[in-house]
Design a protein around this motif. Structure first.
Motif, short mmCIF file in Angstrom:
data_model
loop_
_atom_site.label_atom_id
_atom_site.label_comp_id
_atom_site.label_asym_id
_atom_site.label_seq_id
_atom_site.Cartn_x
_atom_site.Cartn_y
_atom_site.Cartn_z
N LEU A 87 89.02 79.88 4.69
CA LEU A 87 87.81 80.68 4.89
C LEU A 87 86.77 80.24 3.86
O LEU A 87 87.03 80.26 2.66
N TRP A 88 85.61 79.83 4.33
CA TRP A 88 84.53 79.33 3.48
C TRP A 88 83.39 80.33 3.51
O TRP A 88 82.80 80.58 4.55
N ARG A 89 83.08 80.91 2.35
CA ARG A 89 81.95 81.83 2.23
C ARG A 89 80.79 81.08 1.59
O ARG A 89 80.90 80.58 0.47
N ILE A 90 79.65 81.03 2.30
CA ILE A 90 78.49 80.32 1.78
C ILE A 90 77.22 80.97 2.30
O ILE A 90 77.10 81.25 3.50
N LYS A 91 76.32 81.25 1.37
CA LYS A 91 75.01 81.82 1.71
C LYS A 91 75.12 83.04 2.61
O LYS A 91 74.42 83.18 3.62
N GLY A 92 76.03 83.94 2.27
CA GLY A 92 76.17 85.19 3.01
C GLY A 92 76.88 85.07 4.33
O GLY A 92 76.98 86.05 5.07
N GLN A 93 77.41 83.88 4.66
CA GLN A 93 78.11 83.68 5.92
C GLN A 93 79.57 83.32 5.65
O GLN A 93 79.92 82.85 4.56
N CYS A 94 80.42 83.53 6.65
CA CYS A 94 81.83 83.17 6.55
C CYS A 94 82.18 82.22 7.69
O CYS A 94 81.82 82.46 8.85
N LEU A 95 82.86 81.12 7.34
CA LEU A 95 83.25 80.13 8.34
C LEU A 95 84.73 79.82 8.15
O LEU A 95 85.15 79.48 7.04
N ARG A 96 85.52 79.96 9.23
CA ARG A 96 86.95 79.67 9.13
C ARG A 96 87.18 78.22 9.57
O ARG A 96 86.94 77.86 10.72
N LEU A 97 87.66 77.40 8.64
CA LEU A 97 87.88 75.98 8.89
C LEU A 97 89.25 75.75 9.48
O LEU A 97 90.23 76.40 9.10
N GLN A 98 89.32 74.77 10.40
CA GLN A 98 90.57 74.38 11.03
C GLN A 98 90.85 72.91 10.72
O GLN A 98 89.95 72.17 10.31
N PRO A 99 92.09 72.46 10.89
CA PRO A 99 92.43 71.06 10.61
C PRO A 99 91.50 70.09 11.33
O PRO A 99 91.17 70.28 12.51
N GLY A 100 91.07 69.06 10.59
CA GLY A 100 90.16 68.07 11.15
C GLY A 100 88.70 68.37 10.90
O GLY A 100 87.83 67.57 11.26
N GLU A 101 88.42 69.52 10.28
CA GLU A 101 87.03 69.88 9.98
C GLU A 101 86.71 69.54 8.52
O GLU A 101 87.58 69.57 7.65
#
Length: 317
Positions: A87-101
């Motif tokens: 889980l990547w939190r950046i600039k008030g947003q959350c992005l869940r990374l998966q393999p290959g990203e």
């Protein structure tokens, strides 16, 4: 992922204490801190090689770990998820990374990542000077306020040739018959690829050089005027407001309003961090740079730099 990034030849830690691995990462890869809610049975592993001025690292903490840092200062990170999720939190947003990203972390980006228990990453540390040298060698226009990657999330498979190049670099880093000249060649090729394939503010054509001159003129105008209207900046650039917005979205990656706010936040941070800058109060400094709503100012500052204005000021002291 099927691509091989570092083998057991590069193993530094295996089934180790997470904090021991974290201390090693702090020394060679980038300053950070880790938080693990439950240490029971958690074991970390790490592989590491240097290639000229680059550092290649493969890491798993073996448990759910939150990794954070105010900023990386003078290095960039290319991070590729190999297994698990993150889980990547950046600039008030959350992005869940998966393999290959793949994500790119700029030197002034705060780091806030939460690894899953089975998360494994490949991390490439690229010093700022390596990218600067490529700009000089290629005669690319170096941005006035430093190199910054505008798009920071990618699918590795979509970036032509990058996975194969990284695999070759790892293989070379583990070779017994290495030479420094070859290592430097790989470093140069990768840095040039990085600036060519990933969207950044480095401008590489004669047309782009004109954009650089326009942005420098706009920067000077913003710095000298607290009340700036988009129409004024468009007139300064000699284009319509519509074209002005298009130029910013294409070459800067943000809207003009967000760019102005970010530039003012940068000036506030410079003043807070500079012991020679006489500050009566953070409130007054914020007002001086056009931030009338202190709550929104503090939130914007934290989103951009990963800490509150008061924390920057305290660190100066």
């Amino acid at each position: 992922m099927s691509v091989l990034f570092l083998t057991e030849q590069s193993l530094i830690f295996e089934f180790a204490e997470p904090q021991d691995v974290s201390n090693y990462v702090n020394k060679y890869i980038g300053r950070h801190c880790i938080v693990i809610t439950d240490y029971r049975g958690v074991r970390a592993s790490l592989s590491h090689r240097a290639l000229a001025d680059l550092d290649l690292c493969r890491i798993t903490y073996g448990g759910s770990v939150r990794v954070s840092s105010a900023a990386l200062n003078d290095v960039y990170h290319i991070q590729i998820l190999l297994h698990g999720s993150c889980l990547w939190r950046i600039k008030g947003q959350c992005l869940r990374l998966q393999p290959g990203e793949l994500i790119v972390i700029n030197p002034d980006d705060p780091v806030d990542l939460t690894y899953s228990e089975d998360c494994e990453k490949f991390i490439l540390k690229v010093p700022l000077k390596v990218l600067e040298d490529v700009c000089v060698e290629q005669r690319w226009a170096y941005p006035k306020h430093g190199i910054r990657f505008i798009e920071t999330f990618y699918h590795l498979a979509d970036i032509e040739g990058l996975a194969a190049l990284l695999a070759m670099m790892c293989k070379e880093a583990e070779s017994e018959n290495r030479t420094y000249r070859v290592d430097k060649s790989y470093q140069y090729i990768f840095a040039a690829k990085m600036l060519s394939l990933l969207k950044s503010n480095v401008l590489r054509t004669n047309q782009d050089a004109t954009i650089v001159a326009m942005l420098e003129k706009i920067d000077s105008y913003i710095d000298g005027n607290m009340d700036v209207r988009i129409e004024e900046l468009a007139d300064l650039a000699g284009v319509s407001v519509r074209v002005f917005y298009t130029l910013f979205e294409r070459h800067v990656g943000v809207s003009p309003k967000r760019y102005i706010r970010g530039r003012r936040l940068d000036r506030v941070r410079e003043c807070l961090a500079d012991s020679a800058c006489n500050i009566k109060s953070i409130t007054e400094l914020a007002f001086d740079y056009g931030f009338a709503h202190l709550g929104r100012f503090a939130n914007s500052y934290r989103d951009r730099f990963g800490e509150l204005p008061s924390e920057t000021l305290m660190r100066r002291a």
